[in-house]
Design a protein around this motif. Structure first.
Motif, short mmCIF file in Angstrom:
data_model
loop_
_atom_site.label_atom_id
_atom_site.label_comp_id
_atom_site.label_asym_id
_atom_site.label_seq_id
_atom_site.Cartn_x
_atom_site.Cartn_y
_atom_site.Cartn_z
N TYR A 47 -6.59 100.77 84.97
CA TYR A 47 -5.37 100.81 84.13
C TYR A 47 -5.66 99.70 82.52
CZ TYR A 47 -2.96 99.95 88.37
OH TYR A 47 -1.96 99.86 89.57
N VAL A 76 -2.11 103.75 92.22
CA VAL A 76 -1.81 103.42 91.57
C VAL A 76 -0.46 102.86 92.29
CG1 VAL A 76 -0.30 102.89 89.38
CG2 VAL A 76 -3.29 104.09 89.68
N VAL A 116 1.91 98.97 86.48
CA VAL A 116 1.65 100.33 86.04
C VAL A 116 1.43 100.49 84.83
CG1 VAL A 116 1.67 100.95 88.91
CG2 VAL A 116 3.51 101.60 87.05
#
Length: 343
Positions: A47, A76, A116
């Motif tokens: 991330y 994810v 995300v």
């Protein structure tokens, strides 16, 4: 400058075979390990746009691949749905299991893109920083493969928990697959919006189920994702990778309508040429352990693959990803072997 890999995915002929490698940004590179050491956890690494962009670019700088694949992880998606995901050193991924209605009810698409969103930022940066001739590849795990982790709460050799839910509680299993179809399609569409030229759907564990379930759990969800992507991005190529699907590969290609299919190491190339490459572009399929060995055995096999598939649409790749003990100099020799081959 023309993107050779993207043109190949779109069926345009060329005299040189484009290439990229699964897990080309990874632990075999010392520069990757240096960056990884600065991240507190693997999910934080995925991330972090600065770090994810850097490690995506590293193999392109070293070897000049025709494609750069986004650095992220297939988990994810469950993380974005609200399932707790973490990685334990020496073990791998761990998740709070989704194995009943109560745990399923905690999942939601509501905050998915916020969670995300840094993945999309990484793609936006890569679109600017990559050489213009390099194809930017996004990716996601296929619903069946991602579900095996979500239900088990970890990786598994036989994916028993997911199979047993599919057989014993098909209603709950179907709801989970449907949610994953929606989340994965939205995720890949957003990746394309952010700059991905093409996307790959990894179904790493598609070999674990019998034929009727293969159609219901692998083919149908993949086709649903393909349809949703094409409704928004009709021209974007989509690569399928139903690993170890064997004789089901032609059916997978016909029914999912993917633009290309990745071949695992065990697929006989002459068979693939006659039964798969006559339908779509094929990608693959060198054994990654040959790259660990290197030398003549590696280059001979690379040339065999290139020769066997040279009369059709082909992207050179591995049959699975690089392993950590791969010597970088062996990758350099393989890249040079591919670059100098002409059809």
């Amino acid at each position: 400058m023309a993107k050779l890999l993207l043109n190949t995915l779109k069926g345009k002929p060329s005299d040189r075979v484009p290439f990229w490698f699964m897990r080309q940004a990874g632990r075999y590179l010392p520069e990757y390990r240096e960056v990884r050491a600065t991240a507190p956890s693997f999910m934080d690494f995925c991330y972090n746009p600065d770090k994810a962009t850097e490690v995506t670019l590293q193999p392109i700088r070293r070897y000049g691949m025709d494609g750069a694949i986004l650095f992220a992880d297939i988990l994810v998606v469950p993380d974005g749905l609200g399932q707790k995901v973490w990685f334990e050193k020496g073990f791998g991924p761990k998740l709070t299991p989704v194995n009943d209605e109560k745990s399923f009810s905690r999942l939601s698409l509501g905050g998915f893109h916020n969670q995300v969103g840094n993945v999309y930022e990484t793609l936006r940066r890569l679109k600017v920083e990559l050489p213009s001739e390099v194809t930017l590849l996004g990716f996601a795990g296929a619903p069946w493969t991602v579900a095996t982790y979500m239900i088990q709460g970890a990786g598994s050799k036989d994916h028993a928990a997911a199979r047993q839910m599919g057989y014993g509680n098909p209603e709950l299993f179907g709801k989970l697959l449907d949610m994953l179809v929606d989340a994965t399609a939205e995720y890949l569409i957003a990746q394309i919006d952010a700059g991905a030229d093409a996307v790959q759907i990894f179904d790493s564990w598609s070999a674990a189920i019998p034929e009727p379930m293969f159609e219901a759990w692998v083919i149908e969800p993949t086709r649903a994702i393909v349809d949703k992507i094409r409704a928004k991005h009709a021209e974007t190529p989509i690569i399928g990778f139903p690993r170890l699907a064997g004789a089901m590969l032609p059916t997978f290609v016909d029914q999912t309508c993917v633009s290309a299919v990745s071949l695992d190491t065990g697929v006989p190339l002459a068979w693939a040429r006659e039964n798969v490459q006559n339908k779509v572009c094929v990608q693959g399929n060198m054994d990654p352990h040959l790259v660990v060995s290197g030398g003549k055995a590696m280059t001979d096999e690379a040339l065999r693959i290139l020769e066997t598939l040279k009369h059709g649409s082909h992207i050179f790749n591995l049959g699975h990803g690089f392993v950590p003990e791969t010597p970088p100099e062996h990758v350099a020799l393989l890249a040079e072997t591919i670059k100098t081959f002409r059809r």
